[in-house]
Design a protein around this motif. Structure first.
Motif, PDB file in Angstrom:
ATOM      1  N   LEU A   1      19.701  82.070  33.312  1.00 18.40           N
ATOM      2  CA  LEU A   1      19.386  81.292  34.516  1.00 18.40           C
ATOM      3  C   LEU A   1      17.928  81.452  34.923  1.00 18.40           C
ATOM      4  O   LEU A   1      17.295  80.504  35.388  1.00 18.40           O
ATOM      5  CB  LEU A   1      20.302  81.710  35.669  1.00 18.40           C
ATOM      6  N   ASN A   2      17.381  82.630  34.757  1.00 20.38           N
ATOM      7  CA  ASN A   2      15.995  82.891  35.139  1.00 20.38           C
ATOM      8  C   ASN A   2      14.986  82.403  34.099  1.00 20.38           C
ATOM      9  O   ASN A   2      13.811  82.223  34.414  1.00 20.38           O
ATOM     10  CB  ASN A   2      15.779  84.384  35.400  1.00 20.38           C
ATOM     11  N   CYS A   3      15.446  82.187  32.888  1.00 18.53           N
ATOM     12  CA  CYS A   3      14.558  81.780  31.799  1.00 18.53           C
ATOM     13  C   CYS A   3      14.111  80.319  31.913  1.00 18.53           C
ATOM     14  O   CYS A   3      13.007  79.974  31.515  1.00 18.53           O
ATOM     15  CB  CYS A   3      15.260  82.012  30.471  1.00 18.53           C
ATOM     16  N   TYR A   4      14.965  79.475  32.478  1.00 17.76           N
ATOM     17  CA  TYR A   4      14.674  78.042  32.557  1.00 17.76           C
ATOM     18  C   TYR A   4      14.594  77.625  34.019  1.00 17.76           C
ATOM     19  O   TYR A   4      15.543  77.800  34.773  1.00 17.76           O
ATOM     20  CB  TYR A   4      15.750  77.232  31.821  1.00 17.76           C
ATOM     21  N   SER A   5      13.458  77.094  34.414  1.00 16.09           N
ATOM     22  CA  SER A   5      13.251  76.725  35.825  1.00 16.09           C
ATOM     23  C   SER A   5      13.771  75.311  36.093  1.00 16.09           C
ATOM     24  O   SER A   5      13.016  74.392  36.381  1.00 16.09           O
ATOM     25  CB  SER A   5      11.779  76.845  36.194  1.00 16.09           C
ATOM     26  N   ILE A   6      15.073  75.163  35.939  1.00 16.50           N
ATOM     27  CA  ILE A   6      15.737  73.894  36.237  1.00 16.50           C
ATOM     28  C   ILE A   6      16.853  74.175  37.228  1.00 16.50           C
ATOM     29  O   ILE A   6      17.124  75.325  37.561  1.00 16.50           O
ATOM     30  CB  ILE A   6      16.293  73.226  34.958  1.00 16.50           C
TER      31      ILE A   6
ATOM     32  N   GLN B   1      25.912  81.967  24.248  1.00 15.34           N
ATOM     33  CA  GLN B   1      27.228  82.573  24.428  1.00 15.34           C
ATOM     34  C   GLN B   1      27.008  83.795  25.303  1.00 15.34           C
ATOM     35  O   GLN B   1      26.236  84.675  24.954  1.00 15.34           O
ATOM     36  CB  GLN B   1      27.823  82.982  23.072  1.00 15.34           C
ATOM     37  N   ILE B   2      27.660  83.849  26.465  1.00 11.65           N
ATOM     38  CA  ILE B   2      27.426  84.918  27.433  1.00 11.65           C
ATOM     39  C   ILE B   2      28.512  85.981  27.311  1.00 11.65           C
ATOM     40  O   ILE B   2      29.698  85.687  27.412  1.00 11.65           O
ATOM     41  CB  ILE B   2      27.396  84.352  28.862  1.00 11.65           C
ATOM     42  N   ASN B   3      28.049  87.215  27.137  1.00  8.68           N
ATOM     43  CA  ASN B   3      28.977  88.338  27.035  1.00  8.68           C
ATOM     44  C   ASN B   3      28.783  89.353  28.150  1.00  8.68           C
ATOM     45  O   ASN B   3      29.547  90.299  28.259  1.00  8.68           O
ATOM     46  CB  ASN B   3      28.814  89.024  25.681  1.00  8.68           C
ATOM     47  N   SER B   4      27.727  89.161  28.959  1.00  9.87           N
ATOM     48  CA  SER B   4      27.469  90.097  30.056  1.00  9.87           C
ATOM     49  C   SER B   4      26.821  89.352  31.215  1.00  9.87           C
ATOM     50  O   SER B   4      26.228  88.286  31.034  1.00  9.87           O
ATOM     51  CB  SER B   4      26.547  91.227  29.591  1.00  9.87           C
ATOM     52  N   LEU B   5      26.934  89.924  32.399  1.00 11.54           N
ATOM     53  CA  LEU B   5      26.298  89.307  33.561  1.00 11.54           C
ATOM     54  C   LEU B   5      24.785  89.355  33.445  1.00 11.54           C
ATOM     55  O   LEU B   5      24.096  88.449  33.926  1.00 11.54           O
ATOM     56  CB  LEU B   5      26.756  89.997  34.846  1.00 11.54           C
ATOM     57  N   SER B   6      24.242  90.357  32.781  1.00 11.36           N
ATOM     58  CA  SER B   6      22.794  90.425  32.624  1.00 11.36           C
ATOM     59  C   SER B   6      22.285  89.301  31.720  1.00 11.36           C
ATOM     60  O   SER B   6      21.245  88.703  32.003  1.00 11.36           O
ATOM     61  CB  SER B   6      22.348  91.791  32.110  1.00 11.36           C
ATOM     62  N   SER B   7      23.021  88.960  30.660  1.00  8.17           N
ATOM     63  CA  SER B   7      22.590  87.830  29.816  1.00  8.17           C
ATOM     64  C   SER B   7      22.740  86.509  30.565  1.00  8.17           C
ATOM     65  O   SER B   7      21.929  85.591  30.388  1.00  8.17           O
ATOM     66  CB  SER B   7      23.351  87.805  28.495  1.00  8.17           C
ATOM     67  N   PHE B   8      23.750  86.401  31.417  1.00 13.08           N
ATOM     68  CA  PHE B   8      23.932  85.217  32.262  1.00 13.08           C
ATOM     69  C   PHE B   8      22.731  85.063  33.194  1.00 13.08           C
ATOM     70  O   PHE B   8      22.113  84.006  33.283  1.00 13.08           O
ATOM     71  CB  PHE B   8      25.235  85.373  33.038  1.00 13.08           C
ATOM     72  N   SER B   9      22.373  86.130  33.858  1.00 14.33           N
ATOM     73  CA  SER B   9      21.242  86.136  34.789  1.00 14.33           C
ATOM     74  C   SER B   9      19.932  85.816  34.062  1.00 14.33           C
ATOM     75  O   SER B   9      19.127  85.021  34.546  1.00 14.33           O
ATOM     76  CB  SER B   9      21.151  87.500  35.471  1.00 14.33           C
TER      77      SER B   9
END
Length: 106
Positions: free
Chosen positions: A27-32, A16-24
């Motif tokens: 995306l950076n956590c999984y190399s897909i 569940q995304i509440n901020s752009l930093s958690s969104f980023s």
């Protein structure tokens, strides 16, 4: 806003995304290259399509009839993304976040 993906080993991940930093970070956590995104009950497919220069803030652009329109918005918070999608209805968007470009499609 809710994001999910399935890694190559078949494991499902979601957040569940509440901020752009958690969104980023997600995306950076999984190399897909493929993610599913749900914003205001609308489902989008998010596909990594390339690289761009490092940005201080993400940016979203609308594409219609094969052309990126000059309509774009620099995103400073999650509500900016939600606002842009509500105000500029389309099927394809380009999201630049960190140094990657993603195509968002309904």
């Amino acid at each position: 806003m809710f994001i999910s993906c399935r890694t190559e080993d078949g494991k499902a991940h979601s957040l569940q995304i509440n901020s752009l930093s958690s969104f980023s970070e997600f995306l950076n956590c999984y190399s897909i290259n493929n993610y599913d995104l749900q914003i205001n009950q609308v489902k989008y497919h998010l596909q990594k399509t390339g690289k761009c220069g490092k940005r201080d803030y993400p940016k979203i652009t609308l594409q219609k009839d094969g052309f990126a329109l000059p309509t774009e918005l620099t995103l400073t918070q999650v509500s900016d993304l939600e606002y842009f999608l509500l105000e500029h209805i389309g099927n394809i968007y380009y999201l630049e976040i960190d140094s990657s470009v993603y195509q968002m499609s309904r």
